[in-house]
Design a protein around this motif. Structure first.
Motif, PDB file in Angstrom:
ATOM      1  N   ALA A   8      23.940 -88.784  40.366  1.00 59.13           N
ATOM      2  CA  ALA A   8      24.212 -88.516  38.953  1.00 59.13           C
ATOM      3  C   ALA A   8      25.513 -89.188  38.535  1.00 59.13           C
ATOM      4  CB  ALA A   8      24.293 -87.015  38.680  1.00 59.13           C
ATOM      5  N   GLU A  10      27.989 -88.869  35.114  1.00 57.49           N
ATOM      6  CA  GLU A  10      28.286 -88.213  33.830  1.00 57.49           C
ATOM      7  C   GLU A  10      29.485 -88.920  33.216  1.00 57.49           C
ATOM      8  OE1 GLU A  10      27.090 -83.683  35.244  1.00 57.49           O
ATOM      9  OE2 GLU A  10      29.140 -84.427  35.482  1.00 57.49           O
ATOM     10  N   TRP A  11      29.397 -89.204  31.923  1.00 54.88           N
ATOM     11  CA  TRP A  11      30.472 -89.950  31.257  1.00 54.88           C
ATOM     12  C   TRP A  11      30.766 -89.325  29.897  1.00 54.88           C
ATOM     13  CZ3 TRP A  11      31.270 -92.226  26.610  1.00 54.88           C
ATOM     14  CH2 TRP A  11      32.385 -93.069  26.480  1.00 54.88           C
ATOM     15  N   THR A  12      32.042 -89.259  29.565  1.00 51.47           N
ATOM     16  CA  THR A  12      32.461 -88.835  28.232  1.00 51.47           C
ATOM     17  C   THR A  12      33.913 -89.234  28.024  1.00 51.47           C
ATOM     18  OG1 THR A  12      32.424 -87.001  26.645  1.00 51.47           O
ATOM     19  CG2 THR A  12      33.311 -86.530  28.842  1.00 51.47           C
ATOM     20  N   ARG A  41      32.193 -89.117  36.041  1.00 49.23           N
ATOM     21  CA  ARG A  41      32.103 -88.316  37.256  1.00 49.23           C
ATOM     22  C   ARG A  41      30.864 -88.752  38.030  1.00 49.23           C
ATOM     23  NH1 ARG A  41      30.910 -82.724  39.561  1.00 49.23           N
ATOM     24  NH2 ARG A  41      29.147 -82.514  38.119  1.00 49.23           N
ATOM     25  N   ALA A 368      31.704 -80.932  30.982  1.00 55.48           N
ATOM     26  CA  ALA A 368      30.263 -80.880  30.714  1.00 55.48           C
ATOM     27  C   ALA A 368      29.986 -80.703  29.232  1.00 55.48           C
ATOM     28  CB  ALA A 368      29.619 -79.750  31.521  1.00 55.48           C
ATOM     29  N   VAL A 371      30.485 -84.012  27.607  1.00 56.76           N
ATOM     30  CA  VAL A 371      29.359 -84.895  27.916  1.00 56.76           C
ATOM     31  C   VAL A 371      28.198 -84.600  26.972  1.00 56.76           C
ATOM     32  CG1 VAL A 371      27.596 -85.462  29.636  1.00 56.76           C
ATOM     33  CG2 VAL A 371      30.001 -85.276  30.330  1.00 56.76           C
ATOM     34  N   ARG A 372      27.917 -83.323  26.777  1.00 54.00           N
ATOM     35  CA  ARG A 372      26.820 -82.960  25.873  1.00 54.00           C
ATOM     36  C   ARG A 372      27.099 -83.368  24.444  1.00 54.00           C
ATOM     37  NH1 ARG A 372      27.123 -78.201  29.088  1.00 54.00           N
ATOM     38  NH2 ARG A 372      28.291 -77.135  27.436  1.00 54.00           N
ATOM     39  N   THR A 377      24.493 -88.882  30.518  1.00 56.13           N
ATOM     40  CA  THR A 377      24.223 -88.551  31.917  1.00 56.13           C
ATOM     41  C   THR A 377      23.098 -89.450  32.408  1.00 56.13           C
ATOM     42  OG1 THR A 377      24.880 -86.239  31.622  1.00 56.13           O
ATOM     43  CG2 THR A 377      23.528 -86.752  33.538  1.00 56.13           C
ATOM     44  N   THR A 379      20.700 -89.825  35.896  1.00 51.93           N
ATOM     45  CA  THR A 379      20.364 -89.148  37.156  1.00 51.93           C
ATOM     46  C   THR A 379      19.285 -89.918  37.895  1.00 51.93           C
ATOM     47  OG1 THR A 379      18.729 -87.757  36.030  1.00 51.93           O
ATOM     48  CG2 THR A 379      20.963 -86.874  36.278  1.00 51.93           C
TER      49      THR A 379
END
Length: 380
Positions: A8, A10-12, A41, A368, A371-372, A377, A379
């Motif tokens: 996975a 995750e980016w923001t 991440r 998180a 990110v949303r 994201t 995966t």
């Protein structure tokens, strides 16, 4: 699991804030209070994870999801292939998997012993921008910048970089030059004779203006002059010869922005003393390889990073692998969701934590949510 897959990404972007508004430099308008901290991440299939500043795209993320760590990162060379887009998160992940700080891995990669704790690195306060343009009186302007230097001193700094070049854009030329000189003298009087002072003109001078400012601030004992004018080897040679004739030992620093492709050749030749490629755009992995060359040439390493917050911390880990590391550029900021409290500036030194990875902690719940709200994201 020795060689897990990345399952996975995750980016923001998190938003941080400086202690005070940052003004203009010779080229640009006000920099403000807000700093933008883009983070990725990476999660491995064995549950380990790492994070770091990253501007990769969703497509970049899809290129590494499902790949094994060894395909993306080498313990001896750093990030590679599609992993280069995730340079800092991969270093953090690799170090966390070994339960060691990144600086230990960086030192090992160049054959140096890991520093023993407590590990400390020299830094400078980079916050002395043109915060005085609203003031008509030069003395009042100099006093304002001196007060800001005093605040930096109280925060533990013992070296300071002063933005100069007010006459390039924001003030009439002669008035701006006089104010630059007055500010340098005021800061030197405030911080005392033992604190290194650097000047950064952001290409706002020409050769003759650079000479004038250096001559009129010679009693301030300037450590380096950064981006005096756009890189030109003929002018830099002239400046070096003139400084030698004047008995000045000011170092020539360059490389932050759109640097000349010939900059490293000039450094090898001894025309440029300090190389300052940005720690983010150039990258931690590439900096490790370059710094070895700079050490061989007798050239200082001093990565730029202004505006990214975590560059403060990343640069300290590079220092463990570099003999001629000059200073960490310290752009004071705080970012909700990012805990950097293990780093402490005291008496001109950054105390670097021996914690795993880069020694930064991420609030996973806040991350998180971000990110949303505005990230992505990818995966397996």
């Amino acid at each position: 699991m020795d060689n897990p897959r990345i399952i996975a990404v995750e980016w923001t972007t998190l938003e941080g804030r400086r202690p005070r508004h940052a003004g203009s430099n010779a080229r640009l308008g006000a920099h403000g209070e807000i700093v933008s901290v883009p983070l990725a991440r990476l999660v491995a299939e064995d549950g380990t994870w790492g994070f770091g500043r990253c501007r990769a795209s969703l497509e970049d993320a899809r290129q590494i999801v499902g790949r094994r760590l060894d395909d993306l990162f080498s313990p001896t060379a750093g990030a590679k292939g599609p992993g280069l887009a995730f340079d800092l998160p991969l270093w953090d992940l690799a170090a966390r998997r070994e339960n060691r700080p990144v600086y230990a891995l960086a030192a090992r990669s160049v054959g140096r012993p890991a520093p023993t704790a407590p590990f400390q690195v020299r830094c400078y306060d980079t916050s002395l921008y043109f915060d005085d343009l609203h003031l008509a009186d030069t003395q009042a302007a100099a006093e304002l910048l001196a007060q800001e230097a005093r605040e930096g001193y109280a925060r533990g700094h013992r070296a300071f970089k002063i933005k100069v070049g007010r006459g390039a854009r924001h003030m009439p030329l002669e008035e701006g030059i006089r104010r630059d000189i007055a500010v340098v003298h005021a800061v030197r009087a405030t911080v005392g004779p033992n604190c290194p002072l650097m000047l950064d003109a952001n290409n706002g001078y020409n050769l003759n203006l650079a000479k004038r400012v250096l001559l009129e601030t010679r009693d301030a004992d300037i450590f380096w002059l950064e981006e005096a004018f756009h890189e030109d080897v003929v002018l830099y040679r002239d400046l070096r010869e003139w400084m030698a004739a004047q008995g000045l030992s000011v170092r020539i620093a360059d490389g932050e922005g759109q640097a000349s492709p010939s900059l490293l050749a000039w450094a090898r030749e001894g025309v440029v003393d300090v190389v300052q490629y940005d720690i983010f755009s150039y990258g931690f992995t590439r900096w490790l390889a370059l710094a070895r060359q700079l050490d061989e040439w007798g050239v200082y390493t001093a990565p730029h990073h202004y505006g990214g917050h975590v560059g403060n911390h990343v640069s300290t880990h590079l220092a463990a692998a570099v003999e001629r590391f000059a200073f960490v550029e310290w752009d004071e900021a705080s970012t909700p969701g990012l805990d950097a409290s293990a780093y402490v500036v005291e008496e001109g030194q950054v105390h670097v934590p021996a914690a795993p990875g880069f020694g930064l902690e991420l609030d996973l719940e806040r991350f998180a949510h971000a990110v949303r709200q505005g990230g992505f994201t990818a995966t397996a």
